[in-house]
Design a protein around this motif. Structure first.
Motif, PDB file in Angstrom:
ATOM      1  N   VAL A 158      -5.575 -57.620 -16.823  1.00  7.85           N
ATOM      2  CA  VAL A 158      -4.843 -58.819 -17.230  1.00  7.85           C
ATOM      3  C   VAL A 158      -5.247 -59.217 -18.643  1.00  7.85           C
TER       4      VAL A 158
ATOM      5  N   LYS B 209      -2.907 -60.021 -21.857  1.00  6.39           N
ATOM      6  CA  LYS B 209      -2.992 -61.309 -22.561  1.00  6.39           C
ATOM      7  C   LYS B 209      -3.269 -61.096 -24.044  1.00  6.39           C
TER       8      LYS B 209
ATOM      9  N   LYS C 108       6.767 -56.752 -17.526  1.00  9.65           N
ATOM     10  CA  LYS C 108       6.545 -57.213 -16.161  1.00  9.65           C
ATOM     11  C   LYS C 108       7.327 -56.359 -15.162  1.00  9.65           C
TER      12      LYS C 108
ATOM     13  N   ILE D 138      -0.316 -56.992 -12.367  1.00  9.93           N
ATOM     14  CA  ILE D 138      -1.187 -57.808 -13.226  1.00  9.93           C
ATOM     15  C   ILE D 138      -0.399 -58.590 -14.272  1.00  9.93           C
TER      16      ILE D 138
ATOM     17  N   SER E 296       2.139 -60.376 -13.807  1.00 15.76           N
ATOM     18  CA  SER E 296       2.574 -61.666 -13.264  1.00 15.76           C
ATOM     19  C   SER E 296       1.517 -62.746 -13.446  1.00 15.76           C
ATOM     20  N   LYS E 297       0.306 -62.344 -13.838  1.00 18.72           N
ATOM     21  CA  LYS E 297      -0.789 -63.296 -14.027  1.00 18.72           C
ATOM     22  C   LYS E 297      -0.958 -63.702 -15.488  1.00 18.72           C
TER      23      LYS E 297
ATOM     24  N   ASP F  92       0.037 -65.757 -18.712  1.00 20.66           N
ATOM     25  CA  ASP F  92       0.742 -66.966 -19.148  1.00 20.66           C
ATOM     26  C   ASP F  92       1.459 -66.684 -20.471  1.00 20.66           C
TER      27      ASP F  92
END
Length: 299
Positions: free
Chosen positions: A52, A56, A80, A96, A98-99, A101
């Motif tokens: 993740v 990010k 995604k 991952i 979907s986590k 932001d």
């Protein structure tokens, strides 16, 4: 499992699903960029090693490069979708992506066309030759049917019936659109001029043709739309297919069409897409369900 191999398999999966050439091009471009980032910036070559935090970091990387929030959100939807497919194929345990932001997209109030502006753009073209008649018909159909640019360009003559148009939309999903009497009058004249202009000439089966008798290019259609705005003296708004879809949508809702029916006419698979699309129309959800009404008939 090598990321390169999984991406290749996913590409064939998307081809088998029948995504359009434009969608495939966008997917390949974005997945190529994140692959390059993961390998060269993060030193990751195995799918299982992606975390993740890596995703990010990729979003932050895109933000620093100057990409706008809306573009980042659109871009990350494709990433995604890839990880969602990996999860279904059991290549990873969880999606991952979907986590992660994403940046908040600022709400932009779209300044749509007025009835007067649409009327002026349609009437800025005449019937004196094929191209004038074609351009008039294109602008009229965009305003009265809310079609996408790709749907106008790919429209086949066989699918334009007496009172309906069979549209092949995103994901090769078909839908039926109503032809109002006001639009039909324009199309009848256009078809007569078109048949005369291309008499004894080889053409494709497309409804709107270029001077060569082939499908209108993306640039060609864009030029037609911009010319309509120029002739009508519209300077404070971007003249694009999206604006005509917006005009069509708002007109239908204000004339009594419910949002569920509008969603089908626009070719949206989910009503939430229609709601986001119409965020500039205040309290549109309060408009009561009634019979649909043609925008051109109300000009």
């Amino acid at each position: 499992m090598l990321l390169e191999d999984v991406l290749k398999e996913y590409d064939y999966y998307c081809l088998a699903k029948g995504f359009t050439h434009k969608t495939m091009k966008n997917k390949r471009q974005e997945l190529k960029q994140i692959k390059h980032y993961l390998i060269n910036k993060r030193g990751i070559v195995e799918l299982e090693n992606i975390t993740v935090h890596d995703l990010k970091a990729y979003v932050r990387y895109k933000q620093k490069s100057g990409l706008k929030p809306q573009s980042i959100v659109s871009m990350f939807k494709m990433i995604k979708a890839f990880f969602s497919w990996c999860e279904r194929e059991e290549y990873i345990k969880v999606n991952i992506a979907s986590k992660v932001d994403l940046p908040k997209v600022p709400k932009v109030i779209l300044k749509g066309f007025t009835k007067s502006e649409v009327n002026e753009m349609i009437n800025s073209f005449s019937y004196k030759n094929y191209f004038e008649a074609r351009n008039k018909a294109i602008i009229a159909m965009l305003a009265d049917c809310g079609l996408r640019a790709m749907e106008i360009r790919g429209l086949l003559s066989i699918n334009v019936k007496e009172t309906t148009i069979l549209v092949n939309g995103k994901g090769n999903k078909e839908r039926m659109i109503f032809i109002s009497p006001a639009l039909k009058r324009i199309l009848i004249k256009y078809e007569r001029i078109k048949n005369s202009y291309f008499l004894n000439k080889d053409t494709t089966d497309h409804y709107f043709l270029s001077y060569k008798g082939s499908e209108i290019s993306h640039v060609g259609l864009d030029n037609v739309i911009k010319e309509a705005g120029r002739r009508a003296g519209i300077e404070d708004k971007k003249v694009s297919p999206h604006r005509y879809r917006h005009f069509f949508s708002v007109s239908c809702l204000l004339n009594g069409l419910d949002i569920y029916s509008l969603s089908k006419l626009l070719g949206h698979s989910e009503i939430s897409t229609t709601q986001r699309y119409l965020q500039s129309l205040e309290d549109f959800e309060l408009i009561k369900k009634a019979m649909p009404s043609s925008p051109l008939m109300n000009l």
